[in-house]
Design an enzyme around this catalytic site. Structure first.
Site, mmCIF file in Angstrom:
data_model
loop_
_atom_site.group_PDB
_atom_site.id
_atom_site.type_symbol
_atom_site.label_atom_id
_atom_site.label_comp_id
_atom_site.label_asym_id
_atom_site.label_seq_id
_atom_site.Cartn_x
_atom_site.Cartn_y
_atom_site.Cartn_z
ATOM 1 N N HIS A 117 0.482 0.090 -3.895
ATOM 2 C CA HIS A 117 1.379 -0.753 -4.678
ATOM 3 C C HIS A 117 0.693 -2.122 -4.795
ATOM 4 O O HIS A 117 -0.029 -2.547 -3.893
ATOM 5 C CB HIS A 117 2.699 -0.882 -3.911
ATOM 6 N N ASP A 194 1.319 -0.225 4.816
ATOM 7 C CA ASP A 194 2.469 -0.397 3.926
ATOM 8 C C ASP A 194 3.412 0.793 4.126
ATOM 9 O O ASP A 194 3.134 1.898 3.661
ATOM 10 C CB ASP A 194 1.982 -0.482 2.474
ATOM 11 N N GLN A 197 7.412 3.222 1.609
ATOM 12 C CA GLN A 197 7.858 4.562 1.188
ATOM 13 C C GLN A 197 7.824 5.574 2.332
ATOM 14 O O GLN A 197 8.106 6.748 2.107
ATOM 15 C CB GLN A 197 6.991 5.084 0.024
ATOM 16 N N LYS A 220 15.203 -0.019 0.480
ATOM 17 C CA LYS A 220 14.792 1.377 0.230
ATOM 18 C C LYS A 220 15.293 2.310 1.325
ATOM 19 O O LYS A 220 15.114 3.510 1.252
ATOM 20 C CB LYS A 220 13.266 1.477 0.128
ATOM 21 N N CYS A 357 4.257 -0.527 -10.592
ATOM 22 C CA CYS A 357 3.530 -1.600 -9.882
ATOM 23 C C CYS A 357 2.354 -1.035 -9.092
ATOM 24 O O CYS A 357 2.063 -1.485 -7.972
ATOM 25 C CB CYS A 357 4.447 -2.401 -8.964
HETATM 26 N N1 7TS Z 1 4.923 -0.959 -1.222
HETATM 27 C C1 7TS Z 1 5.310 0.211 -1.760
HETATM 28 C C2 7TS Z 1 4.580 1.474 -1.390
HETATM 29 C C3 7TS Z 1 6.394 0.227 -2.641
HETATM 30 O O1 7TS Z 1 6.766 1.407 -3.164
HETATM 31 C C4 7TS Z 1 7.046 -0.979 -2.962
HETATM 32 C C5 7TS Z 1 8.166 -1.022 -3.965
HETATM 33 C C6 7TS Z 1 6.622 -2.158 -2.342
HETATM 34 C C7 7TS Z 1 5.546 -2.115 -1.497
HETATM 35 C C8 7TS Z 1 7.287 -3.468 -2.597
HETATM 36 O O2 7TS Z 1 8.596 -3.453 -2.096
HETATM 37 P P1 7TS Z 1 9.597 -4.643 -2.451
HETATM 38 O O3 7TS Z 1 10.872 -4.233 -1.778
HETATM 39 O O4 7TS Z 1 9.016 -5.877 -1.888
HETATM 40 O O5 7TS Z 1 9.709 -4.672 -3.940
HETATM 41 N N2 7TS Z 1 8.130 0.033 -4.874
HETATM 42 C C9 7TS Z 1 8.925 0.199 -5.947
HETATM 43 C C10 7TS Z 1 8.849 1.354 -6.727
HETATM 44 O O6 7TS Z 1 8.115 2.290 -6.524
HETATM 45 N N3 7TS Z 1 9.752 1.248 -7.711
HETATM 46 O O7 7TS Z 1 10.386 0.072 -7.614
HETATM 47 C C11 7TS Z 1 9.868 -0.597 -6.508
#
Ligand code: 7TS
Length: 401
Positions: A117, A194, A197, A220, A357
């Site tokens: 990401h 990271d 997920q 999430k 992203c």
């Molecule tokens: N890392 C991964 C693997 C992610 O999927 C996401 C968000 C982030 C970091 C960032 O998380 P945030 O809470 O700071 O935004 N991924 C997604 C997605 O896949 N669709 O919307 C957000």
């Protein structure tokens, strides 16, 4: 798992009984217990932590710090290794800004991957540019996976940091992370994992993995928005400088000198996300009560069911049919993913479209984006049926033109 009972815990599903919510990789829905915990804090306390010298503030502080304890246990960490942040992106940036800007030097190497990401690899691109270090990418195999052998091919004695995803948000692959962490440690590198997920979908034990940092978001994993976690090994957090200065993190302050509290507090500047931290702890307890192993198996089962049906429809490309989690990335041949997604909305099927992203992997797949369906604990076989019907409807609709 009693899915109907679980669905009944989620107000959005109670009030939209025909909704197939397949976008949990972007954000999970919230159960009553999380909403109630947030509501309870505002109704019963609603005051600041760490500073009030009165009963309500002590109670709020206790709830907030107990939340840290619950979240620490959820990932098998210690209480003082848990830093509250705004989300996974903020956690990943904190590691790069603090550890990276302090300990990376000219000529050093940072390893990342095309499966990241943007919030995982971009902070290190910035550090490498600022410090004249080299950013290297693990080459992916033909299915778009990270392999241990490919990792070895870019690892050198100059490697200082590995910034890597545990589960890809586009491909749903689980990285062989334990071996990678071991290899990284053999050359003296640290690993920033990271877990955005992975943590919501499987047991993640930071002590067993031996990762140096782990970042994830509350929203999430059925928690509130605006809260995330940075886990860091205590000895690393202690030697890292804060990146934000001001209220609550200071110890003593003079005109030209200042000292800070110990970690994790030196990284938590200003009034924190009190209600969100409390809500996130309830979310961790809720997921534990169902069992992360059960949740992971359920998502994987539904994903496979859906992939088998998609394979029967001509003109559908599934990019990750063999992934080990609950994510499907696919396209309807010749149809822009955003156009296709609008037809899904008509069918009350919520999926995501675009590059998610993670432009490096969508480019690797030779596409501008994908459609992505992601399953979680509250999804059913009925959702799979609705999803497959929506794919057929979208294909028929665009087939007319
Ligand atoms: N890392 C991964 C693997 C992610 O999927 C996401 C968000 C982030 C970091 C960032 O998380 P945030 O809470 O700071 O935004 N991924 C997604 C997605 O896949 N669709 O919307 C957000």
């Amino acid at each position: 798992m009693d899915i109907l009972k679980i669905r009944n815990d989620f107000p959005v599903l109670r009030s939209n009984s025909n909704l197939a919510y397949l976008d949990s990789a972007a954000m999970a829905l919230k159960p009553d217990c999380v909403i109630d915990a947030v509501d309870d804090y505002y109704r019963r306390l609603g005051v600041n932590v760490h500073r009030g010298v009165y009963g309500l503030s002590y109670q709020a502080t206790d709830l907030y710090e107990e939340a840290r304890e619950v979240i620490a246990k959820f990932i098998h960490a210690s209480f003082d290794e848990i830093v509250f942040t705004r989300g996974a992106s903020a956690s990943l940036n904190l590691v790069a800004q603090s550890y990276g800007m302090s300990f990376i030097e000219e000529g050093d190497e940072v390893i990342t991957t095309p499966l990241e990401h943007h919030s995982s690899h971009m902070p290190w691109m910035n550090v490498c540019k600022m410090k004249k270090a080299t950013l290297k990418y693990v080459p992916l195999d033909k299915d778009g996976r990270i392999t241990v052998d490919a990792f070895k091919s870019v690892l050198t004695k100059k490697t200082k940091v590995v910034a890597i995803t545990h589960v890809s948000n586009v491909m749903g692959y689980i990285t062989p992370i334990k071996e990678i962490i071991q290899l990284a440690h053999e050359v003296g590198a640290i690993v920033s994992l990271d877990g955005a997920q992975s943590v919501p979908h499987m047991v993640v034990d930071v002590k067993d993995l031996d990762c140096d940092f782990l970042s994830f978001s509350g929203h999430k994993l059925c928690g509130p928005t605006g809260i995330g976690i940075l886990y860091g090994k205590k000895e690393l957090l202690e030697k890292m400088p804060p990146v934000e200065f001001g209220g609550d993190m200071a110890d003593t302050v003079y005109e030209q000198e200042m000292t800070f509290k110990n970690s994790p507090y030196k990284f938590e500047t200003g009034t924190p996300m009190i209600s969100s931290a409390i809500g996130l702890a309830r979310a961790c307890e809720y997921l534990n009560s169902i069992g992360l192993d059960n949740i992971g198996k359920h998502e994987y089962y539904l994903k496979n069911l859906a992939v088998e049906e998609l394979k029967k429809i001509p003109g559908i490309t599934v990019y990750n049919p063999d992934c080990e989690t609950g994510i499907i990335s696919f396209n309807i041949d010749g149809v822009h993913p955003h156009d296709a997604a609008s037809v899904f909305d008509n069918d009350k099927v919520c999926i995501r479209a675009g590059h998610h992203c993670a432009q490096l992997i969508t480019r690797h797949l030779g596409t501008i984006g994908t459609l992505r369906a992601s399953f979680y604990l509250y999804n059913t076989e009925e959702d799979v049926k609705e999803f497959v019907k929506a794919v057929k409807d979208a294909k028929d609709f665009f087939g007319q033109f």
